[in-house]
Motif scaffolding. Structure first.
Motif, PDB file in Angstrom:
ATOM      1  N   ALA A 282      -6.211  12.029   6.692  1.00 45.78           N
ATOM      2  CA  ALA A 282      -6.476  11.053   7.759  1.00 45.78           C
ATOM      3  C   ALA A 282      -5.160  10.489   8.291  1.00 45.78           C
ATOM      4  O   ALA A 282      -4.979  10.338   9.503  1.00 45.78           O
ATOM      5  CB  ALA A 282      -7.366   9.934   7.247  1.00 45.78           C
ATOM      6  N   LEU A 283      -4.243  10.172   7.378  1.00 44.23           N
ATOM      7  CA  LEU A 283      -2.932   9.685   7.803  1.00 44.23           C
ATOM      8  C   LEU A 283      -2.240  10.713   8.684  1.00 44.23           C
ATOM      9  O   LEU A 283      -1.668  10.381   9.727  1.00 44.23           O
ATOM     10  CB  LEU A 283      -2.060   9.376   6.582  1.00 44.23           C
ATOM     11  CG  LEU A 283      -2.444   8.151   5.761  1.00 44.23           C
ATOM     12  CD1 LEU A 283      -1.703   8.156   4.434  1.00 44.23           C
ATOM     13  CD2 LEU A 283      -2.175   6.875   6.521  1.00 44.23           C
ATOM     14  N   GLU A 284      -2.323  11.965   8.273  1.00 47.40           N
ATOM     15  CA  GLU A 284      -1.697  13.046   9.031  1.00 47.40           C
ATOM     16  C   GLU A 284      -2.338  13.193  10.409  1.00 47.40           C
ATOM     17  O   GLU A 284      -1.638  13.332  11.416  1.00 47.40           O
ATOM     18  CB  GLU A 284      -1.807  14.358   8.252  1.00 47.40           C
ATOM     19  CG  GLU A 284      -1.025  15.490   8.859  1.00 47.40           C
ATOM     20  CD  GLU A 284      -1.084  16.757   8.021  1.00 47.40           C
ATOM     21  OE1 GLU A 284      -1.082  17.839   8.622  1.00 47.40           O
ATOM     22  OE2 GLU A 284      -1.129  16.655   6.780  1.00 47.40           O
ATOM     23  N   MET A 285      -3.668  13.125  10.469  1.00 43.72           N
ATOM     24  CA  MET A 285      -4.373  13.244  11.747  1.00 43.72           C
ATOM     25  C   MET A 285      -3.990  12.107  12.701  1.00 43.72           C
ATOM     26  O   MET A 285      -3.923  12.301  13.911  1.00 43.72           O
ATOM     27  CB  MET A 285      -5.886  13.242  11.546  1.00 43.72           C
ATOM     28  CG  MET A 285      -6.430  14.551  11.046  1.00 43.72           C
ATOM     29  SD  MET A 285      -8.241  14.691  11.007  1.00 43.72           S
ATOM     30  CE  MET A 285      -8.833  13.049  10.849  1.00 43.72           C
ATOM     31  N   LEU A 286      -3.738  10.932  12.147  1.00 44.12           N
ATOM     32  CA  LEU A 286      -3.347   9.783  12.961  1.00 44.12           C
ATOM     33  C   LEU A 286      -1.869   9.816  13.338  1.00 44.12           C
ATOM     34  O   LEU A 286      -1.405   9.018  14.155  1.00 44.12           O
ATOM     35  CB  LEU A 286      -3.651   8.478  12.214  1.00 44.12           C
ATOM     36  CG  LEU A 286      -5.128   8.175  12.019  1.00 44.12           C
ATOM     37  CD1 LEU A 286      -5.319   7.068  10.996  1.00 44.12           C
ATOM     38  CD2 LEU A 286      -5.764   7.799  13.351  1.00 44.12           C
ATOM     39  N   GLY A 287      -1.130  10.747  12.735  1.00 41.82           N
ATOM     40  CA  GLY A 287       0.282  10.881  13.024  1.00 41.82           C
ATOM     41  C   GLY A 287       1.149   9.874  12.284  1.00 41.82           C
ATOM     42  O   GLY A 287       2.268   9.591  12.681  1.00 41.82           O
ATOM     43  N   TYR A 288       0.622   9.316  11.186  1.00 44.26           N
ATOM     44  CA  TYR A 288       1.352   8.326  10.398  1.00 44.26           C
ATOM     45  C   TYR A 288       2.174   9.019   9.321  1.00 44.26           C
ATOM     46  O   TYR A 288       1.742   9.998   8.737  1.00 44.26           O
ATOM     47  CB  TYR A 288       0.396   7.342   9.734  1.00 44.26           C
ATOM     48  CG  TYR A 288      -0.437   6.512  10.689  1.00 44.26           C
ATOM     49  CD1 TYR A 288      -0.089   6.354  12.029  1.00 44.26           C
ATOM     50  CD2 TYR A 288      -1.580   5.872  10.244  1.00 44.26           C
ATOM     51  CE1 TYR A 288      -0.848   5.597  12.885  1.00 44.26           C
ATOM     52  CE2 TYR A 288      -2.348   5.102  11.103  1.00 44.26           C
ATOM     53  CZ  TYR A 288      -1.978   4.968  12.416  1.00 44.26           C
ATOM     54  OH  TYR A 288      -2.734   4.209  13.263  1.00 44.26           O
ATOM     55  N   ASP A 289       3.325   8.483   9.056  1.00 39.40           N
ATOM     56  CA  ASP A 289       4.225   9.036   8.046  1.00 39.40           C
ATOM     57  C   ASP A 289       3.992   8.303   6.725  1.00 39.40           C
ATOM     58  O   ASP A 289       4.432   7.163   6.543  1.00 39.40           O
ATOM     59  CB  ASP A 289       5.667   8.868   8.508  1.00 39.40           C
ATOM     60  CG  ASP A 289       6.676   9.518   7.587  1.00 39.40           C
ATOM     61  OD1 ASP A 289       6.454   9.541   6.351  1.00 39.40           O
ATOM     62  OD2 ASP A 289       7.703   9.988   8.103  1.00 39.40           O
ATOM     63  N   LYS A 290       3.301   8.945   5.815  1.00 36.19           N
ATOM     64  CA  LYS A 290       2.942   8.343   4.533  1.00 36.19           C
ATOM     65  C   LYS A 290       4.171   7.866   3.770  1.00 36.19           C
ATOM     66  O   LYS A 290       4.181   6.767   3.206  1.00 36.19           O
ATOM     67  CB  LYS A 290       2.152   9.342   3.687  1.00 36.19           C
ATOM     68  CG  LYS A 290       1.777   8.811   2.318  1.00 36.19           C
ATOM     69  CD  LYS A 290       1.025   9.856   1.505  1.00 36.19           C
ATOM     70  CE  LYS A 290       0.746   9.360   0.110  1.00 36.19           C
ATOM     71  NZ  LYS A 290       0.047  10.359  -0.690  1.00 36.19           N
ATOM     72  N   GLU A 291       5.212   8.666   3.745  1.00 31.88           N
ATOM     73  CA  GLU A 291       6.414   8.308   2.991  1.00 31.88           C
ATOM     74  C   GLU A 291       7.090   7.064   3.561  1.00 31.88           C
ATOM     75  O   GLU A 291       7.573   6.220   2.808  1.00 31.88           O
ATOM     76  CB  GLU A 291       7.381   9.492   2.926  1.00 31.88           C
ATOM     77  CG  GLU A 291       6.845  10.680   2.150  1.00 31.88           C
ATOM     78  CD  GLU A 291       6.341  10.305   0.748  1.00 31.88           C
ATOM     79  OE1 GLU A 291       7.060   9.591   0.038  1.00 31.88           O
ATOM     80  OE2 GLU A 291       5.230  10.732   0.386  1.00 31.88           O
ATOM     81  N   LYS A 292       7.117   6.935   4.892  1.00 31.53           N
ATOM     82  CA  LYS A 292       7.702   5.734   5.503  1.00 31.53           C
ATOM     83  C   LYS A 292       6.876   4.498   5.153  1.00 31.53           C
ATOM     84  O   LYS A 292       7.433   3.432   4.888  1.00 31.53           O
ATOM     85  CB  LYS A 292       7.791   5.882   7.029  1.00 31.53           C
ATOM     86  CG  LYS A 292       8.940   6.716   7.474  1.00 31.53           C
ATOM     87  CD  LYS A 292       9.280   6.665   8.952  1.00 31.53           C
ATOM     88  CE  LYS A 292       8.216   6.397   9.942  1.00 31.53           C
ATOM     89  NZ  LYS A 292       8.601   6.610  11.334  1.00 31.53           N
ATOM     90  N   ILE A 293       5.563   4.646   5.143  1.00 23.89           N
ATOM     91  CA  ILE A 293       4.678   3.525   4.800  1.00 23.89           C
ATOM     92  C   ILE A 293       4.906   3.102   3.353  1.00 23.89           C
ATOM     93  O   ILE A 293       5.069   1.915   3.058  1.00 23.89           O
ATOM     94  CB  ILE A 293       3.204   3.904   5.042  1.00 23.89           C
ATOM     95  CG1 ILE A 293       2.951   4.103   6.532  1.00 23.89           C
ATOM     96  CG2 ILE A 293       2.267   2.840   4.461  1.00 23.89           C
ATOM     97  CD1 ILE A 293       1.621   4.748   6.864  1.00 23.89           C
TER      98      ILE A 293
END
Length: 73
Positions: free
Chosen positions: A13-24
């Motif tokens: 879901a994070l990937e689909m939203l274009g969010y960078d998990k590692e940065k978060i």
């Protein structure tokens, strides 16, 4: 079944939203590190204040980078 990852969002879901998990995760880690010398009770106050400051920032365009905003602490 995919496990929940961040704020109830799965990795996909994070990937689909274009969010960078590692940065978060790094941002959360940095916040915790910055509060390292606070007591648990002091950190609760700091978290409430951070929530208040962030709510003001969230009134901007969703694509605005946080570091481009001068916070009103």
């Amino acid at each position: 079944m995919e496990r929940k990852s961040i704020a109830g969002l799965t990795d996909s879901a994070l990937e689909m939203l274009g969010y960078d998990k590692e940065k978060i995760l790094k941002a959360v880690e940095n916040c915790i590190t910055a509060m390292g010398e606070l007591t648990i009770e002091e950190s609760k106050v700091a978290r409430k204040h951070l929530d208040s400051v962030m709510e003001e920032m969230y009134k901007r365009n969703p694509d605005t980078l946080i570091n481009s905003i001068q916070p009103c602490l």
